[in-house]
Design a protein around this motif. Structure first.
Motif, PDB file in Angstrom:
ATOM      1  N   VAL A  21       0.841  -1.197   0.000  1.00 21.47           N
ATOM      2  CA  VAL A  21       0.000   0.000   0.000  1.00 21.47           C
ATOM      3  C   VAL A  21       0.876   1.247   0.000  1.00 21.47           C
ATOM      4  O   VAL A  21       0.646   2.190  -0.760  1.00 21.47           O
ATOM      5  N   GLU A  25       0.740   4.061  -2.910  1.00 18.71           N
ATOM      6  CA  GLU A  25       0.247   5.399  -2.597  1.00 18.71           C
ATOM      7  C   GLU A  25       1.308   6.451  -2.868  1.00 18.71           C
ATOM      8  O   GLU A  25       1.030   7.534  -3.364  1.00 18.71           O
ATOM      9  N   HIS A  29       1.133   9.637  -5.281  1.00 18.76           N
ATOM     10  CA  HIS A  29       1.371  11.018  -4.861  1.00 18.76           C
ATOM     11  C   HIS A  29       2.400  11.686  -5.753  1.00 18.76           C
ATOM     12  O   HIS A  29       2.213  12.791  -6.218  1.00 18.76           O
ATOM     13  N   GLY A  98      -4.093  14.234   1.669  1.00 17.24           N
ATOM     14  CA  GLY A  98      -4.860  13.298   2.497  1.00 17.24           C
ATOM     15  C   GLY A  98      -6.367  13.376   2.400  1.00 17.24           C
ATOM     16  O   GLY A  98      -7.049  12.475   2.861  1.00 17.24           O
ATOM     17  N   ALA A 101      -8.122  10.272   0.915  1.00 16.08           N
ATOM     18  CA  ALA A 101      -7.449   8.984   1.137  1.00 16.08           C
ATOM     19  C   ALA A 101      -8.451   7.835   1.208  1.00 16.08           C
ATOM     20  O   ALA A 101      -8.317   6.849   0.478  1.00 16.08           O
ATOM     21  N   GLU A 105     -11.373   5.833  -2.130  1.00 15.17           N
ATOM     22  CA  GLU A 105     -11.506   4.394  -2.374  1.00 15.17           C
ATOM     23  C   GLU A 105     -12.991   4.014  -2.483  1.00 15.17           C
ATOM     24  O   GLU A 105     -13.357   3.146  -3.262  1.00 15.17           O
ATOM     25  N   LEU A 124      -4.005  -0.678   5.250  1.00 20.89           N
ATOM     26  CA  LEU A 124      -4.444   0.327   4.283  1.00 20.89           C
ATOM     27  C   LEU A 124      -4.286   1.728   4.858  1.00 20.89           C
ATOM     28  O   LEU A 124      -3.710   2.618   4.226  1.00 20.89           O
ATOM     29  N   LYS A 128      -1.394   4.485   3.784  1.00 19.24           N
ATOM     30  CA  LYS A 128      -1.756   5.783   3.224  1.00 19.24           C
ATOM     31  C   LYS A 128      -1.157   6.917   4.042  1.00 19.24           C
ATOM     32  O   LYS A 128      -0.650   7.893   3.492  1.00 19.24           O
ATOM     33  N   LEU A 186      -6.940  13.030   7.062  1.00 16.64           N
ATOM     34  CA  LEU A 186      -7.306  11.605   7.085  1.00 16.64           C
ATOM     35  C   LEU A 186      -8.641  11.420   7.814  1.00 16.64           C
ATOM     36  O   LEU A 186      -9.510  10.668   7.366  1.00 16.64           O
TER      37      LEU A 186
END
Lengths: 324, 309
Positions: A21, A25, A29, A98, A101, A105, A124, A128, A186
């Motif tokens: 992950v 990620e 980015h 963020g 994030a 999904e 996950l 992230k 987040l």
């Protein structure tokens, strides 16, 4: 179907798949358009600030033992200092990395597919978060080296080892500060299903602390410790209350931490009484260890805030239903 | 027994999504979880995978508890969600390789398997194109490719034919059927009964969170439709024909339907029907014995439930 045969604890490590992950990620980015825009913005402002700072410093070059640190903090109107630029842009960069994030999904319908793989949700979320932090650390390091290099070219004075150590600690404080904003982004990305709402909410939090918290802290301090003109002690109490309230904001914590780290002349981050200054050699720099001690509460505060926010996001995400 | 549940129940607040589910699925079976939208199919699937926690009851998939042993379970069970999504800016290959890494496959093995599944799903040529440009059918096949990547023992497909055109749906169903020959147990959910009827060994019909009917398609037809033979005929003129056919001893019901009639009889009496029509002086245009379809079973069942209520 015997219940007793099942193990009590959940099997395996929560870190399974973390690095998959993380790297995915981070690649996202680094290749995203949003990152390009941020990089250009930060780069331009940094170069501008450093150039302006160096111009000011050229005149006073022989008088200052901490030239590199001055480059970070020197401001020349109308340009603010490099540090001021960072404290302004980094929260935005962290929010940009963020805010979508988790809800991203959901909206791409990828969450159930990813969670059907042999990993825990922990991996996950951690992946992230760490990828966002690592991306920012990468930018920061590049920016830092650029600034050091530029200041060498403009000023021609190599930094001392203490300056380098202070600058690295400043980098650490900045990373912790960015971590707080990444944590906020987040949390909003778990809370809000729409990416736009989440971005707006995170930016609202940022605006709140950047613009309004100072005023609110003042009002609160006045309410908690009213100023009495016949009692000089009440003034001190009000100042202390104000400081306590404003320290609830990560912006204040960060400003104080870098003040102590980048300015060796700073001996206290709160009000100082005349009696406490007895025997002090005013203007003489503190050793690194003492400056670090001074910034220690602020640093730990920032790191604790980051961990706390991550924990909130973690709990919220674990309880979230997979179904959109 | 590959999948086994006992009294499986899921409540969201006061809403009961699944109630007292008893499901038993054997090795190598293709099992169809059928029912209208919102009848608890997806919730059941999520509980089987440990993606949502049951409120009560027990689940064993391959002998594993999805809540306590999710990693070894998900290593052997492939899942294709109903609205499958991919990272649009990444290529099919990159999407698959991310999943391979999440499964901890070593790079060399992952590469070999990815080539194989992409070839099998007919996606080898578009493997290096961004998934954002894929059609619904291609995404669905990529989803199945991803499921096969981990060489699963059980495959769970949620509404696999949803949103596909009839041709793509048929093709996709054929791919699912080919899994059976490899000994993979398949559990699929759908509300398009006629589509999945052909490939399912057994089906379970869901209604409001309960499994109301279960068995082979023919068995269900027998049970619900009462073993009736249905005969459709078209003839001109129709006047008086209905009464004449009703008079036949085997016929239990006659209904006018469009240009023709529909009979229900206790036996296959097509010859007698043809004779009766000709004797009445009408021209017979068609005479068909209808196969019982799941749609019919379903419609009839709920008709009865509604009548009873």
């Amino acid at each position: 179907m015997q219940r007793s045969s099942a193990p009590r604890r959940r099997e395996g490590s929560p870190w399974t798949g973390l690095w998959a992950v993380f790297f995915k990620e981070m690649a996202d980015h680094l290749s995203s358009t949003r990152m390009r825009i941020l990089e250009v913005l930060i780069l331009l402002s940094a170069v501008g600030a450093v150039y302006a700072g160096a111009q000011t410093l050229r005149q006073t070059i022989s008088e200052d033992p901490f030239l590199l640190l001055r480059v970070f903090t020197a401001a020349q109107d109308p340009l603010p200092s490099f540090v001021a630029f960072l404290s302004f842009f980094l929260p935005l960069a962290a929010i940009a990395l963020g805010f979508d994030a988790i809800n991203g999904e959901y909206s791409r319908n990828t969450l159930s597919r990813i969670l059907a793989q042999p990993i825990y949700r922990d991996a996950l979320l951690w992946g992230k978060f760490l990828a966002g932090l690592a991306t920012i650390a990468l930018i920061l390091l590049a920016l830092f080296l650029l600034v050091v290099g530029l200041s060498l070219i403009f000023l021609g004075v190599p930094p001392s080892s203490e300056e380098v150590a202070r600058a690295l600690l400043f980098l650490l404080a900045t990373l912790a500060y960015t971590g707080v904003w990444l944590g906020i982004a987040l949390v909003t990305s778990v809370l809000f299903r729409s990416a736009a709402t989440s971005a707006l909410a995170a930016i609202a939090v940022w605006l709140f602390f950047a613009l309004f918290w100072g005023i609110i802290a003042q009002l609160l301090a006045q309410a908690v410790a009213p100023f009495d003109p016949f009692n000089p002690e009440s003034e001190l109490r009000q100042t202390e209350a104000l400081l306590a309230f404003s320290r609830l904001s990560p912006n204040t914590l960060y400003a104080e931490a870098i003040q102590a780290l980048l300015n060796p002349g700073v001996r206290s981050l709160g009000p100082v009484l005349i009696s406490q200054l007895e025997g002090a050699l005013l203007g003489s720099p503190l050793p690194l260890g003492q400056s670090f001690l001074l910034a220690w509460p602020q640093l730990t505060g920032l790191i604790a805030l980051t961990i706390g926010l991550f924990a909130v996001a973690y709990v919220l995400f674990q309880r979230r239903e997979v179904r959109a | 027994m590959v999948i086994e549940t006992q009294g499986l129940t899921k409540r969201y607040g006061r809403v009961v999504a699944v109630e007292g589910l008893e499901l038993r699925i054997e090795v190598g079976e293709v099992y169809g979880l059928l029912g209208p939208n919102g009848s608890g199919k997806t919730t059941t699937i999520l509980m089987l995978l440990g993606l949502t926690e049951p409120s009560a009851g027990q689940v064993r998939v391959l002998g594993l508890d999805p809540v306590r042993e999710p990693l070894s379970l998900k290593r052997q069970v492939g899942y294709l969600p109903d609205s499958v999504g991919f990272y649009g800016e990444m290529t099919a290959w990159e999407n698959l390789s991310y999943i391979a890494r999440l499964n901890g496959l070593p790079p060399a093995l992952a590469k070999a398997r990815m080539e194989r599944v992409l070839e099998r799903m007919g996606l080898a040529e578009v493997a290096h194109r961004p998934v954002g440009a894929f059609s619904r059918g291609m995404r669905q096949r990529l989803g199945l490719a991803e499921v096969l990547l981990k060489e699963p023992k059980v495959v769970i497909l949620d509404e696999p034919t949803l949103g596909l055109d009839p041709e793509a749906a048929q093709e996709f169903l054929k791919m699912i059927q080919s899994l059976k020959s490899e000994g993979i147990t398949v559990l699929l959910s759908s509300h398009l009964l006629h589509q999945v009827q052909a490939i399912c060994d057994r089906v379970g019909l869901f209604h409001k969170g309960k499994l109301v009917l279960e068995g082979r398609v023919e068995e269900l037809a027998q049970r619900v439709l009462g073993g009736a033979y249905r005969i459709r005929l078209e003839a001109t003129p129709l006047n008086g024909l209905a009464e004449r056919l009703q008079a036949l001893p085997e016929v239990s019901r006659v209904q006018a339907e469009g240009q023709g009639l529909r009979l229900e009889a206790t036996q296959d009496i097509r010859p007698q029907v043809a004779k009766a029509v000709l004797e009445a002086g009408a021209a017979l245009q068609s005479l068909v014995l209808e196969q019982p379809s799941l749609d019919e079973v379903y419609a009839r069942y709920f008709q009865e439930v509604r009548h009873a209520a």
